[in-house]
Write a protein that holds these residues in place. Structure first.
Motif, PDB file in Angstrom:
ATOM      1  N   UNK A  51     -44.698   3.826  84.710  1.00 48.36           N
ATOM      2  CA  UNK A  51     -43.572   3.692  83.764  1.00 48.36           C
ATOM      3  C   UNK A  51     -43.310   5.026  83.078  1.00 48.36           C
ATOM      4  N   UNK A  52     -44.395   5.516  82.491  1.00 46.82           N
ATOM      5  CA  UNK A  52     -44.450   7.072  81.823  1.00 46.82           C
ATOM      6  C   UNK A  52     -43.713   8.128  82.724  1.00 46.82           C
ATOM      7  N   UNK A  53     -44.251   7.917  84.109  1.00 48.21           N
ATOM      8  CA  UNK A  53     -43.686   9.214  85.023  1.00 48.21           C
ATOM      9  C   UNK A  53     -42.485   8.842  85.586  1.00 48.21           C
ATOM     10  N   UNK A  54     -41.926   7.597  85.347  1.00 49.84           N
ATOM     11  CA  UNK A  54     -40.518   7.256  85.772  1.00 49.84           C
ATOM     12  C   UNK A  54     -39.674   7.011  84.555  1.00 49.84           C
ATOM     13  N   UNK A  55     -39.939   7.348  83.483  1.00 47.97           N
ATOM     14  CA  UNK A  55     -39.337   7.381  82.223  1.00 47.97           C
ATOM     15  C   UNK A  55     -38.657   8.785  82.121  1.00 47.97           C
ATOM     16  N   UNK A  56     -37.382   8.757  81.534  1.00 49.86           N
ATOM     17  CA  UNK A  56     -36.719  10.215  81.182  1.00 49.86           C
ATOM     18  C   UNK A  56     -35.846  10.097  79.853  1.00 49.86           C
ATOM     19  N   UNK A  57     -36.177  11.003  79.051  1.00 47.33           N
ATOM     20  CA  UNK A  57     -35.304  11.092  77.643  1.00 47.33           C
ATOM     21  C   UNK A  57     -34.508  12.513  77.824  1.00 47.33           C
ATOM     22  N   UNK A  58     -33.487  12.260  77.518  1.00 52.33           N
ATOM     23  CA  UNK A  58     -32.231  13.374  77.455  1.00 52.33           C
ATOM     24  C   UNK A  58     -31.682  13.313  76.082  1.00 52.33           C
ATOM     25  N   UNK A  59     -31.602  14.515  75.763  1.00 52.67           N
ATOM     26  CA  UNK A  59     -30.928  14.439  74.177  1.00 52.67           C
ATOM     27  C   UNK A  59     -29.854  15.713  74.185  1.00 52.67           C
ATOM     28  N   UNK A  60     -28.628  15.188  74.239  1.00 46.83           N
ATOM     29  CA  UNK A  60     -27.422  16.477  74.556  1.00 46.83           C
ATOM     30  C   UNK A  60     -26.602  16.067  73.189  1.00 46.83           C
ATOM     31  N   UNK A  61     -26.564  17.005  72.304  1.00 50.08           N
ATOM     32  CA  UNK A  61     -25.628  17.079  71.288  1.00 50.08           C
ATOM     33  C   UNK A  61     -25.615  15.921  70.290  1.00 50.08           C
ATOM     34  N   UNK A  62     -27.043  15.431  70.028  1.00 48.49           N
ATOM     35  CA  UNK A  62     -27.241  14.333  69.124  1.00 48.49           C
ATOM     36  C   UNK A  62     -27.029  13.142  69.931  1.00 48.49           C
ATOM     37  N   UNK A  63     -26.748  12.917  71.267  1.00 45.38           N
ATOM     38  CA  UNK A  63     -26.648  11.647  72.187  1.00 45.38           C
ATOM     39  C   UNK A  63     -27.813  11.493  72.938  1.00 45.38           C
ATOM     40  N   UNK A  64     -28.635  10.474  72.680  1.00 45.40           N
ATOM     41  CA  UNK A  64     -29.966  10.332  73.285  1.00 45.40           C
ATOM     42  C   UNK A  64     -29.862   9.305  74.168  1.00 45.40           C
ATOM     43  N   UNK A  65     -30.467   9.545  75.472  1.00 48.84           N
ATOM     44  CA  UNK A  65     -30.618   8.626  76.454  1.00 48.84           C
ATOM     45  C   UNK A  65     -31.978   8.652  77.156  1.00 48.84           C
ATOM     46  N   UNK A  66     -32.344   7.195  77.313  1.00 45.23           N
ATOM     47  CA  UNK A  66     -33.722   7.036  77.690  1.00 45.23           C
ATOM     48  C   UNK A  66     -33.605   6.185  78.855  1.00 45.23           C
ATOM     49  N   UNK A  67     -34.054   6.683  79.895  1.00 41.61           N
ATOM     50  CA  UNK A  67     -34.276   5.712  81.368  1.00 41.61           C
ATOM     51  C   UNK A  67     -35.464   5.473  81.709  1.00 41.61           C
ATOM     52  N   UNK A  68     -35.595   4.126  81.842  1.00 42.59           N
ATOM     53  CA  UNK A  68     -36.895   3.591  82.446  1.00 42.59           C
ATOM     54  C   UNK A  68     -36.757   2.719  83.472  1.00 42.59           C
ATOM     55  N   UNK A  69     -37.721   2.277  84.222  1.00 39.42           N
ATOM     56  CA  UNK A  69     -37.712   1.530  85.381  1.00 39.42           C
ATOM     57  C   UNK A  69     -37.101   0.200  85.002  1.00 39.42           C
ATOM     58  N   UNK A  70     -37.073   0.010  83.629  1.00 44.87           N
ATOM     59  CA  UNK A  70     -36.478  -1.596  83.268  1.00 44.87           C
ATOM     60  C   UNK A  70     -35.250  -1.536  82.860  1.00 44.87           C
ATOM     61  N   UNK A  71     -34.500  -0.356  82.522  1.00 48.27           N
ATOM     62  CA  UNK A  71     -33.434  -0.201  82.041  1.00 48.27           C
ATOM     63  C   UNK A  71     -33.020   0.956  81.455  1.00 48.27           C
ATOM     64  N   UNK A  72     -31.746   1.147  80.695  1.00 53.68           N
ATOM     65  CA  UNK A  72     -31.274   2.546  80.301  1.00 53.68           C
ATOM     66  C   UNK A  72     -30.983   2.079  78.635  1.00 53.68           C
ATOM     67  N   UNK A  73     -31.186   3.089  77.773  1.00 56.15           N
ATOM     68  CA  UNK A  73     -30.844   2.641  76.517  1.00 56.15           C
ATOM     69  C   UNK A  73     -30.236   4.005  76.128  1.00 56.15           C
TER      70      UNK A  73
END
Length: 183
Positions: A51-73
């Motif tokens: 899960x840790x290897x397949x999770x990605x966190x992106x921060x662009x101009x204060x907008x944060x996106x977290x992608x995991x195998x279970x879904x996206x926030x």
């Protein structure tokens, strides 16, 4: 003639003691529990690592996106994006304070918080006209709530005064497994 020697009979074997077989059973049970525990911990470490290897966190101009195998926030401060995802018109003079989206297992959730200088009663009138067949509409000392559902959609609007302004919180949950009447 020599005297006959009586045959010697070996003594019968001692019966097994109950204590040693009970001890064996207890040791086997403890060993099985230990092995299962080690396997469980190993599996947990493997899953968490994947899960840790397949999770990605992106921060662009204060907008944060977290992608995991279970879904996206995702969080956003963009009012256009928040209004586009909410599925309902925004109050005309409302300013976005924050917004979040999450998609997990076929369910999509959008939540946004807004603020306006207009009264809570005026905001309530606006949203009551947008959702005339709402399932629930409540008023309690300048605090209002509207809940509206259809087969694939649940919209909740909470309106309340805060520090001389009016806060509007809107949440929309969509998905194929949503139930409810039409409103």
């Amino acid at each position: 003639m020599p005297a006959a020697i009586a045959p010697t009979v070996p003594p019968p074997p001692a019966p097994p003691t109950q204590g040693s077989s009970a001890l064996k059973i207890i040791l086997i049970v403890v060993a099985v529990i230990f092995v299962l525990g080690v396997l469980g911990i190993g599996t947990l470490v493997f899953v968490v690592r994947r899960v840790a290897q397949n999770s990605h966190i992106r921060n662009k101009d204060g907008n944060v996106r977290v992608e995991t195998p279970f879904g996206t926030v995702q969080s956003t401060n963009n009012p256009d994006e928040a209004s586009r995802n909410l599925g309902i018109d925004l109050y005309p003079s409302a300013r976005v304070l924050k917004g979040n989206t999450a998609t997990i297992g076929g369910m999509h959730t959008v939540e946004a918080e807004f603020e306006t200088d207009d009264s809570a009663e005026k905001v309530m009138e606006f949203y009551s006209s947008k959702l005339p067949n709402a399932n629930v509409t409540t008023k309690d000392q300048n605090h209002y709530a509207i809940v509206s559902t259809d087969n694939n959609n649940l919209i909740t609007i909470k309106i309340e005064p805060a520090s001389g302004k009016t806060r509007i919180k809107i949440a929309n949950v969509t998905g194929n497994k949503m139930t409810g009447g039409n409103s």
